[in-house]
Write an enzyme that holds these catalytic residues in place. Sequence first.
Site, mmCIF file in Angstrom:
data_model
loop_
_atom_site.group_PDB
_atom_site.id
_atom_site.type_symbol
_atom_site.label_atom_id
_atom_site.label_comp_id
_atom_site.label_asym_id
_atom_site.label_seq_id
_atom_site.Cartn_x
_atom_site.Cartn_y
_atom_site.Cartn_z
ATOM 1 N N LEU A 116 33.960 12.403 -7.846
ATOM 2 C CA LEU A 116 34.239 12.846 -9.230
ATOM 3 C C LEU A 116 35.174 13.974 -9.264
ATOM 4 O O LEU A 116 34.605 15.254 -8.789
ATOM 5 C CB LEU A 116 32.817 12.834 -10.107
ATOM 6 C CG LEU A 116 32.265 11.752 -10.428
ATOM 7 C CD1 LEU A 116 30.833 12.293 -11.129
ATOM 8 C CD2 LEU A 116 32.880 10.907 -11.392
ATOM 9 N N ASP A 117 36.146 14.123 -9.749
ATOM 10 C CA ASP A 117 36.923 15.048 -9.878
ATOM 11 C C ASP A 117 36.412 16.371 -10.657
ATOM 12 O O ASP A 117 35.170 16.173 -11.304
ATOM 13 C CB ASP A 117 38.451 14.748 -10.512
ATOM 14 C CG ASP A 117 38.295 14.448 -12.211
ATOM 15 O OD1 ASP A 117 37.869 15.212 -12.963
ATOM 16 O OD2 ASP A 117 38.638 13.494 -12.339
ATOM 17 N N ILE A 118 36.924 17.375 -10.508
ATOM 18 C CA ILE A 118 36.374 18.758 -11.022
ATOM 19 C C ILE A 118 36.203 18.733 -12.798
ATOM 20 O O ILE A 118 35.156 19.213 -12.895
ATOM 21 C CB ILE A 118 37.166 19.750 -10.602
ATOM 22 C CG1 ILE A 118 36.505 21.299 -10.938
ATOM 23 C CG2 ILE A 118 38.410 19.863 -11.273
ATOM 24 C CD1 ILE A 118 36.964 22.340 -10.405
ATOM 25 N N ASN A 119 36.842 17.946 -13.205
ATOM 26 C CA ASN A 119 36.657 17.860 -14.745
ATOM 27 C C ASN A 119 36.083 16.487 -15.443
ATOM 28 O O ASN A 119 35.882 16.473 -16.649
ATOM 29 C CB ASN A 119 38.251 17.787 -15.201
ATOM 30 C CG ASN A 119 38.739 19.071 -15.089
ATOM 31 O OD1 ASN A 119 38.524 20.155 -15.219
ATOM 32 N ND2 ASN A 119 40.206 18.934 -14.962
ATOM 33 N N SER A 120 35.284 15.975 -14.380
ATOM 34 C CA SER A 120 34.474 14.895 -14.766
ATOM 35 C C SER A 120 33.117 15.232 -14.343
ATOM 36 O O SER A 120 32.638 16.125 -13.550
ATOM 37 C CB SER A 120 34.924 13.812 -14.095
ATOM 38 O OG SER A 120 36.257 13.246 -14.308
#
Length: 351
Positions: A116-120
């Site tokens: 999961l990317d950092i903003n998710s």
Amino acid sequence: MAPKDKQSPDPKPEGERIAKVLSRAGIASRREAERLIELGEVRVNGKVITSPALNVTAKDRITVRGEPVGQPEPPRLWLYYKPEGLVTSAADEKGRDTVFDHLPEDMPRVMSIGRLDINSEGLLLLTNDGELKRRLELPSTGWLRKYRVRVKGNPTDPDLEPLRKGVTIDGERFQPMEVRLDRHQGANAWLTVGLREGKNREIRRAMAHIGLTVNRLIRISYGPFRLGELQPGEVEEVKPRVLRDQLGLAETPETPRPATRTTRPAAKPAEGSSGKTRTRTPPKTAAEAQTRSGRTPLKPGAGLKQLSETWQQATRPPGRKTNDRPPSERAAKPRPIPPKPGPRTGGPKKG
């Protein structure tokens, strides 16, 4: 003339490839294990190996950077609510906090299944078994992953139709998505999106392609595993029986599992949740071997003994005396027998 005997094929080498063994032991993924081998970090029976083309058995002594590699544990799986702002990697070149920096200290070494990317935020699966990680990440698994997505704007259902048919962005083809418009909320709208590919920033790029900006993204399920009521930072292990049923794994004896706890202040709860933070405070145990804190492995049976003793101490009410038993456990005292009624004295009762 008797026919010539066909040459028998070479027998299959005994054991398993070294990279697979290291992966199953939770040391690293197969690819990372092969890289360690090429760097000369792995020894078998005291000799440095430089090629992963080697089969090993349980009789071989394997070390990685001088540390012995034990027998692989049964595959285990955890559900983790990844908060926004953490990187899903073992180390970050920019020095940012990673998922693994915020896991409970009593967890063994684990790997993430997918990213999961950092903003998710939302559901991230963790496992101690490299083969299980590889299996669940294969495109052939085809598990549906669902997300709650908040976008800026007020799209209509026809606006989302291109995503249901599949789009091509910068020459890269995105497979059709399951997209449902749930509701509008002020200047935003909430969507439920399902996909089976999991390309890098796939949902954000697809939404931008139709003119929408994602300002919150929460993964709520990964195949049969669901986020449920987990709060940001919480970890929950999947029961071995459920894991066997969902993945068809061979039956293994259940072992005591360490307590799970929240290791990061809870972030804003997902839309529609109650906002209450659940706490899990069962008694702590020392049943985990070789955690990241460098604990010494327990002897066989010692973990179960310590778990039993800790549980008894944690469940014994404080200050209770030996003979201070709850009413349900006390012996009932005999009730006094009332005297038999005798002849009435004092004359007749006045009316």
